[in-house]
Design a protein around this motif. Structure first.
Motif, PDB file in Angstrom:
ATOM      1  N   LEU A  22     -33.071 -37.737   1.873  1.00 15.50           N
ATOM      2  CA  LEU A  22     -33.607 -37.645   0.514  1.00 15.50           C
ATOM      3  C   LEU A  22     -32.539 -37.303  -0.507  1.00 15.50           C
ATOM      4  N   ASN A  23     -31.701 -36.323  -0.174  1.00 11.00           N
ATOM      5  CA  ASN A  23     -30.724 -35.837  -1.135  1.00 11.00           C
ATOM      6  C   ASN A  23     -29.477 -35.367  -0.387  1.00 11.00           C
ATOM      7  N   ILE A  24     -28.317 -35.777  -0.863  1.00 12.20           N
ATOM      8  CA  ILE A  24     -27.050 -35.317  -0.291  1.00 12.20           C
ATOM      9  C   ILE A  24     -26.243 -34.712  -1.431  1.00 12.20           C
ATOM     10  N   ARG A  25     -25.993 -33.412  -1.319  1.00 11.33           N
ATOM     11  CA  ARG A  25     -25.243 -32.702  -2.354  1.00 11.33           C
ATOM     12  C   ARG A  25     -23.914 -32.252  -1.789  1.00 11.33           C
ATOM     13  N   GLU A  26     -22.840 -32.557  -2.464  1.00 13.37           N
ATOM     14  CA  GLU A  26     -21.507 -32.177  -2.019  1.00 13.37           C
ATOM     15  C   GLU A  26     -21.198 -30.749  -2.478  1.00 13.37           C
ATOM     16  N   ASN A  27     -20.790 -29.903  -1.540  1.00 11.42           N
ATOM     17  CA  ASN A  27     -20.391 -28.541  -1.856  1.00 11.42           C
ATOM     18  C   ASN A  27     -18.910 -28.428  -1.482  1.00 11.42           C
ATOM     19  N   LYS A  28     -18.048 -28.615  -2.458  1.00 11.46           N
ATOM     20  CA  LYS A  28     -16.606 -28.652  -2.200  1.00 11.46           C
ATOM     21  C   LYS A  28     -16.034 -27.283  -1.862  1.00 11.46           C
ATOM     22  N   VAL A  29     -16.702 -26.224  -2.299  1.00  6.03           N
ATOM     23  CA  VAL A  29     -16.223 -24.875  -2.013  1.00  6.03           C
ATOM     24  C   VAL A  29     -16.226 -24.622  -0.505  1.00  6.03           C
ATOM     25  N   PHE A  30     -17.307 -25.017   0.158  1.00  6.67           N
ATOM     26  CA  PHE A  30     -17.423 -24.806   1.596  1.00  6.67           C
ATOM     27  C   PHE A  30     -16.997 -26.025   2.414  1.00  6.67           C
ATOM     28  N   GLY A  31     -16.680 -27.121   1.761  1.00 10.64           N
ATOM     29  CA  GLY A  31     -16.270 -28.321   2.475  1.00 10.64           C
ATOM     30  C   GLY A  31     -17.396 -28.921   3.297  1.00 10.64           C
ATOM     31  N   ARG A  32     -18.564 -29.034   2.671  1.00  7.69           N
ATOM     32  CA  ARG A  32     -19.719 -29.570   3.393  1.00  7.69           C
ATOM     33  C   ARG A  32     -20.615 -30.360   2.454  1.00  7.69           C
ATOM     34  N   GLU A  34     -24.671 -30.788   1.751  1.00  5.97           N
ATOM     35  CA  GLU A  34     -25.961 -30.145   1.994  1.00  5.97           C
ATOM     36  C   GLU A  34     -27.026 -31.235   1.905  1.00  5.97           C
ATOM     37  N   VAL A  35     -27.637 -31.515   3.036  1.00  2.85           N
ATOM     38  CA  VAL A  35     -28.532 -32.658   3.173  1.00  2.85           C
ATOM     39  C   VAL A  35     -29.984 -32.207   3.207  1.00  2.85           C
ATOM     40  N   SER A  36     -30.812 -32.897   2.434  1.00  2.00           N
ATOM     41  CA  SER A  36     -32.270 -32.747   2.520  1.00  2.00           C
ATOM     42  C   SER A  36     -32.799 -34.059   3.072  1.00  2.00           C
ATOM     43  N   ALA A  37     -33.660 -33.958   4.068  1.00  2.00           N
ATOM     44  CA  ALA A  37     -34.196 -35.161   4.691  1.00  2.00           C
ATOM     45  C   ALA A  37     -35.636 -34.925   5.082  1.00  2.00           C
ATOM     46  N   GLU A  38     -36.320 -36.010   5.400  1.00  2.00           N
ATOM     47  CA  GLU A  38     -37.654 -35.885   5.956  1.00  2.00           C
ATOM     48  C   GLU A  38     -37.727 -36.742   7.208  1.00  2.00           C
ATOM     49  N   ALA A  39     -38.399 -36.196   8.204  1.00  2.00           N
ATOM     50  CA  ALA A  39     -38.568 -36.896   9.469  1.00  2.00           C
ATOM     51  C   ALA A  39     -40.045 -37.184   9.656  1.00  2.00           C
ATOM     52  N   TRP A  40     -40.373 -38.442   9.850  1.00  2.00           N
ATOM     53  CA  TRP A  40     -41.745 -38.842  10.129  1.00  2.00           C
ATOM     54  C   TRP A  40     -41.891 -38.959  11.631  1.00  2.00           C
ATOM     55  N   HIS A  41     -42.903 -38.295  12.191  1.00  2.00           N
ATOM     56  CA  HIS A  41     -43.124 -38.303  13.635  1.00  2.00           C
ATOM     57  C   HIS A  41     -44.613 -38.436  13.923  1.00  2.00           C
ATOM     58  N   THR A  82     -39.820 -31.552   6.791  1.00  2.00           N
ATOM     59  CA  THR A  82     -38.761 -31.496   5.795  1.00  2.00           C
ATOM     60  C   THR A  82     -37.600 -30.728   6.414  1.00  2.00           C
ATOM     61  N   ILE A  83     -36.396 -31.273   6.281  1.00  2.00           N
ATOM     62  CA  ILE A  83     -35.223 -30.714   6.958  1.00  2.00           C
ATOM     63  C   ILE A  83     -34.134 -30.399   5.942  1.00  2.00           C
ATOM     64  N   GLU A  84     -33.495 -29.254   6.141  1.00  2.00           N
ATOM     65  CA  GLU A  84     -32.281 -28.904   5.401  1.00  2.00           C
ATOM     66  C   GLU A  84     -31.172 -28.765   6.431  1.00  2.00           C
ATOM     67  N   ALA A  85     -30.048 -29.422   6.173  1.00  2.00           N
ATOM     68  CA  ALA A  85     -28.934 -29.386   7.116  1.00  2.00           C
ATOM     69  C   ALA A  85     -27.612 -29.315   6.360  1.00  2.00           C
ATOM     70  N   HIS A  86     -26.610 -28.784   7.040  1.00  2.00           N
ATOM     71  CA  HIS A  86     -25.253 -28.745   6.504  1.00  2.00           C
ATOM     72  C   HIS A  86     -24.379 -29.662   7.360  1.00  2.00           C
ATOM     73  N   VAL A  87     -23.655 -30.570   6.711  1.00  2.00           N
ATOM     74  CA  VAL A  87     -22.748 -31.480   7.404  1.00  2.00           C
ATOM     75  C   VAL A  87     -21.341 -31.151   6.913  1.00  2.00           C
ATOM     76  N   TYR A  88     -20.520 -30.618   7.816  1.00  2.00           N
ATOM     77  CA  TYR A  88     -19.182 -30.171   7.445  1.00  2.00           C
ATOM     78  C   TYR A  88     -18.163 -31.292   7.573  1.00  2.00           C
ATOM     79  N   ASP A  89     -17.168 -31.268   6.672  1.00  2.00           N
ATOM     80  CA  ASP A  89     -16.089 -32.245   6.719  1.00  2.00           C
ATOM     81  C   ASP A  89     -15.194 -31.996   7.922  1.00  2.00           C
ATOM     82  N   ASP A  90     -15.051 -30.717   8.296  1.00  2.00           N
ATOM     83  CA  ASP A  90     -14.177 -30.313   9.386  1.00  2.00           C
ATOM     84  C   ASP A  90     -14.970 -29.477  10.382  1.00  2.00           C
ATOM     85  N   LEU A  91     -14.757 -29.713  11.657  1.00  2.00           N
ATOM     86  CA  LEU A  91     -15.494 -29.020  12.712  1.00  2.00           C
ATOM     87  C   LEU A  91     -15.259 -27.507  12.679  1.00  2.00           C
ATOM     88  N   SER A  92     -14.009 -27.088  12.489  1.00  2.00           N
ATOM     89  CA  SER A  92     -13.685 -25.660  12.518  1.00  2.00           C
ATOM     90  C   SER A  92     -14.262 -24.906  11.314  1.00  2.00           C
TER      91      SER A  92
END
Length: 133
Positions: A22-32, A34-41, A82-92
Motif C-alpha cells: 500500500l505504502n512505501i516510505r523511505e527513512n534515510k536516517v535508519f536506512g530502511r 517502512e512498508v504498509s501492506a495488506e494480505a488477503w487470505h 494489515t501489515i507494517e514492516a521494515h525493509v533495511y538497505d543493509d542486513l547489519s
C-alpha cells in the motif's frame, strides 16, 4: 432470502494468499523502507510472520533477512490483514536497530525459544553471582 457475499478485490482468490503493498516510505536516517501492506487470505488463517516476511521480500526484491514484520492486524471475519514492516538497505543495520522482541518474532519458534532459554540462564547466573558477593 440470500446473504450477500462481500466483493473481493481484483486478483484475490479463495484459498490463496495475496499481498498488496500500500505504502512505501523511505527513512534515510535508519536506512530502511517502512512498508504498509495488506494480505488477503480468504478461506485461510492469518498468515504467519515468516510467510509475510517471505512475501514482502519477494515483492520488494530483497533478501528475507532484511525484512522485519513489526505488526500484523487482522479484523475478525474480514479475511484481510494489515501489515507494517521494515525493509533495511543493509542486513547489519537491521540487526542493530530492531528491538530484540521484534527479531525474536521474525525467526522460527524453535530458534526463538532457544534464545529465550539462554537469556534466562544468563540472567539466573548473574543473580547467583550477585548474591554471592
Amino acid at each position: 432470502m440470500s446473504i450477500p457475499t462481500p466483493q473481493l478485490p481484483e486478483g484475490v482468490e479463495a484459498g490463496k494468499l495475496v499481498l498488496k503493498l500500500l505504502n512505501i516510505r523511505e527513512n534515510k536516517v535508519f536506512g530502511r523502507k517502512e512498508v504498509s501492506a495488506e494480505a488477503w487470505h480468504v478461506g485461510l488463517p492469518t498468515p504467519s510472520r515468516l510467510q509475510l516476511r517471505e512475501e514482502i521480500a519477494k515483492a520488494m526484491g530483497v533478501d528475507v533477512n532484511q525484512v522485519y514484520v513489526v505488526r500484523v492486524i487482522t479484523e475478525y471475519g474480514r479475511h484481510r490483514s494489515t501489515i507494517e514492516a521494515h525493509v533495511y538497505d543493509d542486513l547489519s543495520t537491521g540487526e542493530k536497530i530492531e528491538p530484540l522482541y521484534v527479531k525474536l518474532r521474525n525467526i522460527p519458534k524453535e530458534e526463538a525459544k532457544k534464545i529465550r532459554e539462554e537469556m534466562k540462564k544468563k540472567k539466573t547466573e548473574k543473580k547467583k553471582a550477585a548474591a554471592k558477593k
